[in-house]
Design a protein around this motif. Structure first.
Motif, mmCIF file in Angstrom:
data_model
loop_
_atom_site.group_PDB
_atom_site.id
_atom_site.type_symbol
_atom_site.label_atom_id
_atom_site.label_comp_id
_atom_site.label_asym_id
_atom_site.label_seq_id
_atom_site.Cartn_x
_atom_site.Cartn_y
_atom_site.Cartn_z
ATOM 1 N N VAL A 174 1.336 -1.147 0.186
ATOM 2 C CA VAL A 174 -0.150 0.642 -0.074
ATOM 3 C C VAL A 174 0.874 1.930 -0.262
ATOM 4 O O VAL A 174 0.677 1.954 -1.247
ATOM 5 C CB VAL A 174 -1.227 -0.287 0.874
ATOM 6 C CG1 VAL A 174 -1.817 1.380 1.043
ATOM 7 C CG2 VAL A 174 -2.011 -1.268 1.117
ATOM 8 N N LEU A 175 1.584 1.308 0.704
ATOM 9 C CA LEU A 175 2.841 2.490 0.950
ATOM 10 C C LEU A 175 3.298 2.672 -0.283
ATOM 11 O O LEU A 175 3.407 3.916 -0.933
ATOM 12 C CB LEU A 175 3.473 2.266 1.987
ATOM 13 C CG LEU A 175 4.516 3.530 2.636
ATOM 14 C CD1 LEU A 175 4.377 4.603 2.726
ATOM 15 C CD2 LEU A 175 5.662 3.050 3.663
ATOM 16 N N THR A 176 3.491 1.426 -0.948
ATOM 17 C CA THR A 176 4.842 1.827 -2.420
ATOM 18 C C THR A 176 4.162 2.162 -3.359
ATOM 19 O O THR A 176 4.568 2.895 -4.189
ATOM 20 C CB THR A 176 4.618 0.257 -3.063
ATOM 21 O OG1 THR A 176 5.912 0.010 -1.362
ATOM 22 C CG2 THR A 176 5.559 0.038 -4.588
ATOM 23 N N ILE A 198 5.583 10.134 4.136
ATOM 24 C CA ILE A 198 5.991 10.691 5.300
ATOM 25 C C ILE A 198 4.458 10.488 6.141
ATOM 26 O O ILE A 198 4.441 9.969 7.126
ATOM 27 C CB ILE A 198 6.487 11.968 5.378
ATOM 28 C CG1 ILE A 198 7.978 12.049 4.618
ATOM 29 C CG2 ILE A 198 6.961 12.890 6.484
ATOM 30 C CD1 ILE A 198 8.716 13.077 5.165
ATOM 31 N N GLY A 199 3.846 10.937 5.691
ATOM 32 C CA GLY A 199 2.384 11.798 6.204
ATOM 33 C C GLY A 199 1.815 10.129 6.174
ATOM 34 O O GLY A 199 1.187 9.486 6.964
ATOM 35 N N TYR A 200 2.049 9.605 5.076
ATOM 36 C CA TYR A 200 0.947 8.085 5.351
ATOM 37 C C TYR A 200 1.485 6.979 6.010
ATOM 38 O O TYR A 200 0.963 6.434 7.015
ATOM 39 C CB TYR A 200 0.855 7.408 3.807
ATOM 40 C CG TYR A 200 -0.218 5.791 4.388
ATOM 41 C CD1 TYR A 200 -1.461 6.224 4.105
ATOM 42 C CD2 TYR A 200 0.885 4.943 4.203
ATOM 43 C CE1 TYR A 200 -2.192 4.876 4.484
ATOM 44 C CE2 TYR A 200 0.538 3.335 3.814
ATOM 45 C CZ TYR A 200 -1.250 4.253 4.170
ATOM 46 O OH TYR A 200 -2.345 2.711 4.349
ATOM 47 N N GLN A 225 0.889 5.097 9.737
ATOM 48 C CA GLN A 225 1.477 3.552 9.862
ATOM 49 C C GLN A 225 1.630 3.439 11.069
ATOM 50 O O GLN A 225 1.451 2.226 11.664
ATOM 51 C CB GLN A 225 1.805 3.391 8.427
ATOM 52 C CG GLN A 225 0.609 3.497 7.311
ATOM 53 C CD GLN A 225 -1.018 2.772 7.584
ATOM 54 O OE1 GLN A 225 -1.252 2.959 8.452
ATOM 55 N NE2 GLN A 225 -0.532 1.142 7.264
ATOM 56 N N VAL A 226 2.831 3.973 11.290
ATOM 57 C CA VAL A 226 4.396 3.629 12.549
ATOM 58 C C VAL A 226 3.408 4.229 13.414
ATOM 59 O O VAL A 226 3.635 3.512 14.777
ATOM 60 C CB VAL A 226 5.296 4.151 12.457
ATOM 61 C CG1 VAL A 226 5.896 4.223 13.401
ATOM 62 C CG2 VAL A 226 6.390 3.973 10.880
ATOM 63 N N ILE A 227 2.782 5.288 14.159
ATOM 64 C CA ILE A 227 2.159 5.724 15.436
ATOM 65 C C ILE A 227 0.886 4.626 15.134
ATOM 66 O O ILE A 227 0.104 3.694 16.489
ATOM 67 C CB ILE A 227 1.428 7.171 15.242
ATOM 68 C CG1 ILE A 227 1.960 8.481 14.871
ATOM 69 C CG2 ILE A 227 0.566 6.982 16.438
ATOM 70 C CD1 ILE A 227 2.303 9.871 14.659
ATOM 71 N N THR A 253 11.105 -1.071 9.161
ATOM 72 C CA THR A 253 10.398 -0.708 7.401
ATOM 73 C C THR A 253 10.375 0.339 7.013
ATOM 74 O O THR A 253 10.740 1.236 5.845
ATOM 75 C CB THR A 253 9.316 -1.289 7.809
ATOM 76 O OG1 THR A 253 9.021 -2.871 8.325
ATOM 77 C CG2 THR A 253 8.170 -1.800 6.098
ATOM 78 N N PHE A 254 9.918 1.244 8.240
ATOM 79 C CA PHE A 254 9.606 2.756 7.791
ATOM 80 C C PHE A 254 10.912 3.459 7.319
ATOM 81 O O PHE A 254 11.030 3.984 6.580
ATOM 82 C CB PHE A 254 8.888 4.002 8.380
ATOM 83 C CG PHE A 254 8.763 5.005 8.681
ATOM 84 C CD1 PHE A 254 7.951 5.238 7.595
ATOM 85 C CD2 PHE A 254 9.090 6.735 9.371
ATOM 86 C CE1 PHE A 254 7.888 6.355 6.955
ATOM 87 C CE2 PHE A 254 9.162 7.454 8.937
ATOM 88 C CZ PHE A 254 7.774 7.788 7.867
#
Length: 582
Positions: A164-166, A265-267, A271-273, A281-282
């Protein structure tokens, strides 16, 4: 695409080298792509792994550093060297082949082409545009593919980390494609216009340097600077137009590039939070983001370079496609003879299809060993007539024959090897005196060169030069006087020893002392040769077997000197005027 196919014939011999270079390049770009994965491992499995003691964490870190140092220092260094060297080697060899082909092509183009084309324009295509074409291979066939491989390689790792992040990170790629399509079509035209303007500067500069003595003698320096300012200004205008479009291109591309990290950075931070993504991974993903857009930026830059290279190749290809006006006819034979006859049979000739006739219905015969002369007012067609024998131009009607066969039935090389020419303004090349004489027969020995110089009454003055036969004559022979240049040119023909000799106003621009020496050399040179003389000073051709008087492209009188004087016609009038002036 046809002009690309014509370029690939220069690339084909080096296909294997290109493949090897690409494989090495894959290794070169593949190694750095592992670094974000290493970073992920260090963050998630070493630094944040609270199940390991401090000593174990340090031990794992040192193992990782050892492996990466081996890859990045021991392996990647030689790989980087080989990739760079092979890429430069291939492009240098292709450029070498291209310039050889261009030079061979230029040698085969007719005199008509050079009369209608500026030398600076030819040089610009040969040097500048040809140099730009190397980017077609270096960038288009190597860097582009390596960058595409890097993109696929990196995208594979990114999808492995988080699909998804990709998708979020590549959301702006369609805008990239649209930008390239819109921006680079215009850039290609602007690049071609700039190259043409640069060729204009080179053509102007070449012509003015050749004519610097005229500019000085007429005190035209200020005027000429203004003229150059106009030509230079045209280049500046085209260059700035290209620069403005380039600036817009990079501004748009870089703006699009900066949007992607903000989206990640935003998404990714969210996801990390939320605990859906590990910190390692981030961090790794963000590392890959740079490796994703770095090759993408290079691809955009490559589009600019390839656009410029494509425009340059089009100009080079236009030169390569310039048709040959003069070619060997199918089935042409070799001219092999120690003596030659020359004949003109009802010859009609004009330089351009829509031009006026320069020669009209010329018929005459020259037997082996005879000397004939052509006289008349300037523009009568004398030089045009003798230029048909070595086939500098083809006639429209009639036949020019050597030894009873049309000159078009011989190969041009064999025909011209049987003809020696001494002109009013003979061209000497930069190099030594010896080098210039050797052009008559490049395989001749030193004794033969000296013998030819002695026959041309040139040996004595050559020995007085600073380095004798090794003295540099300068560009176009500027370090020698007119008489000296002419005697070297005659020595060149002595060394060639051709059965047909053409003397085209060979002494008209010389002083009387030089003319006397050279006339003596020319008499010796014409002995036992079929000799055709174009003369301005009629006193130099009274010995000719026959004299032809040309007026407006037609023979109006012919005969020996005595017979023509007895006729009291055009020739007698010209001779009497020159004798009175003398």
């Amino acid at each position: 695409m046809s002009h690309w196919k014509s370029y690939f014939r220069f690339v084909k011999p080096y296909t294997k080298w290109i493949i090897v270079t690409l494989l090495i390049g894959i290794l070169k770009f593949g190694i750095p792509s592992l670094l974000p994965l290493v970073l992920k491992y260090v963050v998630d499995d070493v630094v944040l792994n609270h199940g390991l003691s401090t000593g174990q964490q340090v031990q794992h870190l040192l193992i990782v550093l050892g492996i990466t140092l081996f890859l990045f220092v021991i392996v990647r260094g030689p790989v980087e060297y080989m990739r760079q060297y092979f890429a430069q080697y291939i492009t240098a060899r292709i450029l070498y082949d291209l310039r050889n082909k261009l030079y061979e092509h230029l040698q085969r183009l007719s005199l008509r082409y050079y009369q209608n084309t500026k030398v600076g324009e030819i040089i610009s295509r040969f040097i500048n545009d040809a140099e730009q074409t190397k980017n077609i291979v270096e960038v288009g066939m190597m860097n582009v593919w390596l960058d595409l491989f890097t993109l696929i390689f990196v995208l594979g790792f990114m999808f492995y980390l988080d699909p998804v992040l990709t998708l979020v990170s590549i959301a702006i790629m369609p805008l990239y494609a649209l930008s390239v399509k819109v921006l680079y079509k215009r850039l290609k035209k602007l690049t071609k216009d700039r190259s043409a303007a640069l060729a204009g500067i080179q053509a102007y500069l070449h012509e003015r340097i050749q004519g610097i003595s005229v500019i000085r003698s007429f005190a035209l320096e200020n005027y000429d600077r203004k003229q150059f300012g106009g030509t230079n200004g045209a280049f500046l205008e085209k260059g700035l137009a290209q620069s403005r479009w380039n600036a817009w291109t990079f501004a748009i591309i870089n703006t699009l590039t900066d949007i992607a990290p903000l989206l990640v950075i935003g998404y990714g931070g969210y996801q990390v939070i939320q605990g859906h993504l590990t910190l390692g991974t981030f961090v790794a993903f963000f590392g890959y983001l740079d490796r994703l857009y770095a090759p993408l930026k290079r691809l955009i830059n490559s589009s600019t370079v390839l656009t410029q290279a494509s425009a340059s190749w089009e100009r080079v290809n236009e030169l390569l496609k310039e048709p040959y006006d003069m070619v060997d006819e199918p089935g042409s034979g070799m001219l092999k003879a120690d003596s030659c006859s020359v004949a003109f049979k009802q010859v009609w000739f004009k330089y351009h299809e829509d031009g006026e006739w320069v020669l009209k219905d010329i018929s005459l015969n020259v037997n082996p060993g005879e000397t004939i002369a052509f006289v008349g007012m300037s523009g009568g067609g004398k030089s045009s007539l003798v230029g048909l024998i070595p086939r500098f131009y083809d006639i429209q009607e009639g036949s020019v024959q050597v030894n009873g066969r049309d000159v078009r039935e011989y190969t041009m090389q064999s025909l011209r090897s049987h003809v020696g020419m001494v002109l009013q303004d003979n061209f000497l090349f930069s190099g030594s005196v010896k080098d210039n004489i050797l052009l008559g027969n490049p395989g001749a020995g030193e004794e033969e060169v000296m013998a030819a110089a002695k026959a041309a009454n040139a040996h004595e003055f050559i020995l007085k030069l600073p380095q004798g036969y090794d003295t540099e004559v300068g560009e176009r022979g500027v370090k020698l006087s007119g008489g000296q240049k002419q005697r070297i040119a005659i020595a060149r023909v002595f060394l060639k020893d051709p059965p047909i000799l053409i003397l085209d106003e060979a002494t008209s621009a010389l002083d009387l002392e030089s003319e006397h020496l050279i006339q003596q050399s020319l008499r010796d040179l014409s002995t036992n040769r079929t000799t055709l003389v174009v003369a301005h000073r009629l006193s130099t051709i009274t010995h000719a077997d026959r004299i032809y008087v040309l007026k407006d492209g037609e023979v109006v009188e012919s005969g020996s000197h005595e017979a023509l004087m007895a006729e009291n016609g055009v020739y007698a009038g010209l001779y009497s005027i020159q004798k009175l002036q003398a």
